[in-house]
Enzyme design. Structure first.
Site, PDB file in Angstrom:
ATOM      1  N   GLY A  88      39.564  38.205  18.362  1.00  0.00           N
ATOM      2  CA  GLY A  88      40.212  39.512  18.310  1.00  0.00           C
ATOM      3  C   GLY A  88      41.565  39.472  17.619  1.00  0.00           C
ATOM      4  N   ASP A  89      42.356  40.463  17.902  1.00  0.00           N
ATOM      5  CA  ASP A  89      43.666  40.610  17.259  1.00  0.00           C
ATOM      6  C   ASP A  89      44.739  39.695  17.858  1.00  0.00           C
ATOM      7  OD1 ASP A  89      43.350  42.198  19.621  1.00  0.00           O
ATOM      8  OD2 ASP A  89      45.268  43.148  19.173  1.00  0.00           O
ATOM      9  N   THR A  94      44.559  42.349  28.258  1.00  0.00           N
ATOM     10  CA  THR A  94      45.314  41.379  27.470  1.00  0.00           C
ATOM     11  C   THR A  94      46.790  41.494  27.825  1.00  0.00           C
ATOM     12  OG1 THR A  94      43.849  41.527  25.595  1.00  0.00           O
ATOM     13  CG2 THR A  94      46.122  40.960  25.111  1.00  0.00           C
ATOM     14  N   GLY A 132      40.551  45.133  19.538  1.00  0.00           N
ATOM     15  CA  GLY A 132      41.270  44.349  18.547  1.00  0.00           C
ATOM     16  C   GLY A 132      40.885  44.635  17.111  1.00  0.00           C
ATOM     17  N   THR A 138      47.298  45.908  22.469  1.00  0.00           N
ATOM     18  CA  THR A 138      46.188  45.677  23.383  1.00  0.00           C
ATOM     19  C   THR A 138      45.118  46.716  23.096  1.00  0.00           C
ATOM     20  OG1 THR A 138      45.562  45.488  25.720  1.00  0.00           O
ATOM     21  CG2 THR A 138      47.291  47.069  25.207  1.00  0.00           C
ATOM     22  N   GLY A 139      43.898  46.393  23.468  1.00  0.00           N
ATOM     23  CA  GLY A 139      42.792  47.316  23.216  1.00  0.00           C
ATOM     24  C   GLY A 139      41.802  46.725  22.234  1.00  0.00           C
TER      25      GLY A 139
HETATM   26  N1  ASP Z   1      42.945  43.105  22.067  1.00  0.00           N
HETATM   27  C1  ASP Z   1      42.022  42.251  22.772  1.00  0.00           C
HETATM   28  C2  ASP Z   1      40.904  41.856  21.872  1.00  0.00           C
HETATM   29  O1  ASP Z   1      40.447  42.682  21.088  1.00  0.00           O
HETATM   30  C3  ASP Z   1      41.422  42.840  23.974  1.00  0.00           C
HETATM   31  C4  ASP Z   1      42.203  43.775  24.796  1.00  0.00           C
HETATM   32  O2  ASP Z   1      43.411  43.911  24.675  1.00  0.00           O
HETATM   33  O3  ASP Z   1      41.587  44.409  25.637  1.00  0.00           O
HETATM   34  O4  ASP Z   1      40.441  40.763  22.001  1.00  0.00           O
END
Ligand code: ASP
Length: 327
Positions: free
Chosen positions: A217-218, A187, A241, A238-239
């Site tokens: 997601g977030d 992201t 969410g 990021t990560g």
């Molecule tokens: N944060 C994003 C989500 O959860 C994905 C990501 O950053 O890898 O959709």
């Protein structure tokens, strides 16, 4: 290329990014607040932020607005078919649909976002139109697409052959188990301060690969994946969410800075909040990036591997974030 959504499960593998440790500068733990104001400045998540920042810097260095920089900057990554986590070329959901989430926020606190948007390459630009042309903040799915088309955005198939192949391979086992990998691109979240001292932020993603159809997601949730306040600064996430949404991470970081914490202290506390509140936190990666109004940056993550791109004073660099889980 390894699947992006190995991102969702720590494999113990080292980062697969092309950048070696020597080309990155390790974020220091120095918590002293700098008194010097750095302006303009742009920061964004992961290695692909380098390309996005370059575009943003063109705008910022010629006196342009932060809101234009954060939109045009992340559009570079949205259009990149090789980035399997954002925009065109993003990995699809479990039913084979590429669904995109994006948000944007300006210095006046105006915000726009779209979620579960299909067939439009630049969801961040649709989010900006939501912000500027509607009385709403968020449009979802079919309604977001209808609005985008009305605004003149062209529909296209976002599923590339490469992403389709990855999905077909995933279908062999169809294991719906978030798998974390630490790839140096994911992201993209971006924060910029322009020469006038105004801050804006953006965030755009195809979300978790092979997610349930309809999962959001977030990234498009104002305050979760991205937030900024012109009196204080901004933050992006990021990560996984779901962890960010449960703790409203970006808003939390900005509020901590408002209370006097440095960006680094604020992102560390937001990660600690996840550690305290979410027992299974070790299974996931989360990275936070924050920028205060003086141009000080903070970055912190759960697991080693998160990095961010910074462009200021005509210098572009990739910096490794410090991390919580050591040893
Ligand atoms: N944060 C994003 C989500 O959860 C994905 C990501 O950053 O890898 O959709």
């Amino acid at each position: 290329m390894s699947s992006r959504r190995d991102f969702l499960k720590i494999t113990g593998l080292a980062s697969v990014g092309a950048f070696t440790a020597s080309s990155c500068k390790l974020q220091t733990q120095d918590k002293a607040k700098s008194v010097k104001t750095v302006r303009p400045i742009v920061v964004s998540t992961w290695k692909n932020g380098l390309h996005a920042n370059k575009k943003a810097w063109e705008i910022l260095s010629s006196g342009g607005r932060a809101i234009d920089a954060v939109e045009k900057g992340v559009m570079v990554v949205e259009a990149d078919p090789d980035d399997i986590t954002v925009g065109y070329g993003g990995l699809p959901d479990r039913d084979g649909f590429v669904t995109l989430d994006a948000s944007i926020m300006d210095e006046k606190g105006n915000a726009g976002s779209v979620c579960a948007l299909q067939n439009i390459m630049h969801p961040v630009s649709v989010a900006r139109k939501v912000m500027e042309k509607t009385p709403h903040v968020m449009l979802a799915g079919e309604g977001a697409l209808q609005f985008a088309v009305e605004q003149g955005f062209k529909e296209m198939n976002l599923l590339t052959e490469k992403a389709k192949k990855a999905w077909e391979k995933w279908k062999e086992t169809s294991k719906y188990e978030p798998v974390i990998n630490i790839e140096n691109h994911d992201t993209i979240g971006m924060l910029a301060i322009d020469s006038a001292g105004n801050i804006s932020g953006s965030c755009t993603t195809s979300g978790l690969a092979f997610k349930m159809h309809g999962r959001v997601g977030d990234s498009p949730i104002i305050g979760a994946g991205m937030y900024c306040d012109n009196e204080v600064g901004g933050a992006v996430a990021t990560g996984m969410g779901e962890l960010v949404m449960k703790t409203l991470g970006s808003f939390l970081v900005v509020e901590l800075m408002r209370q006097g914490k440095s960006p680094q202290e604020a992102v560390e506390e937001a990660i600690l909040r996840i550690v305290k509140k979410i027992p299974e936190y070790k299974k996931y990666q989360i990275g936070y990036l924050a920028l205060d109004k003086n141009g000080n940056v903070g970055a912190y993550c759960l697991h080693k591997g998160f990095n961010y791109a910074r462009y200021a004073d005509n210098k572009s660099e990739l910096i490794d974030a410090d991390y919580y889980i050591k040893g």
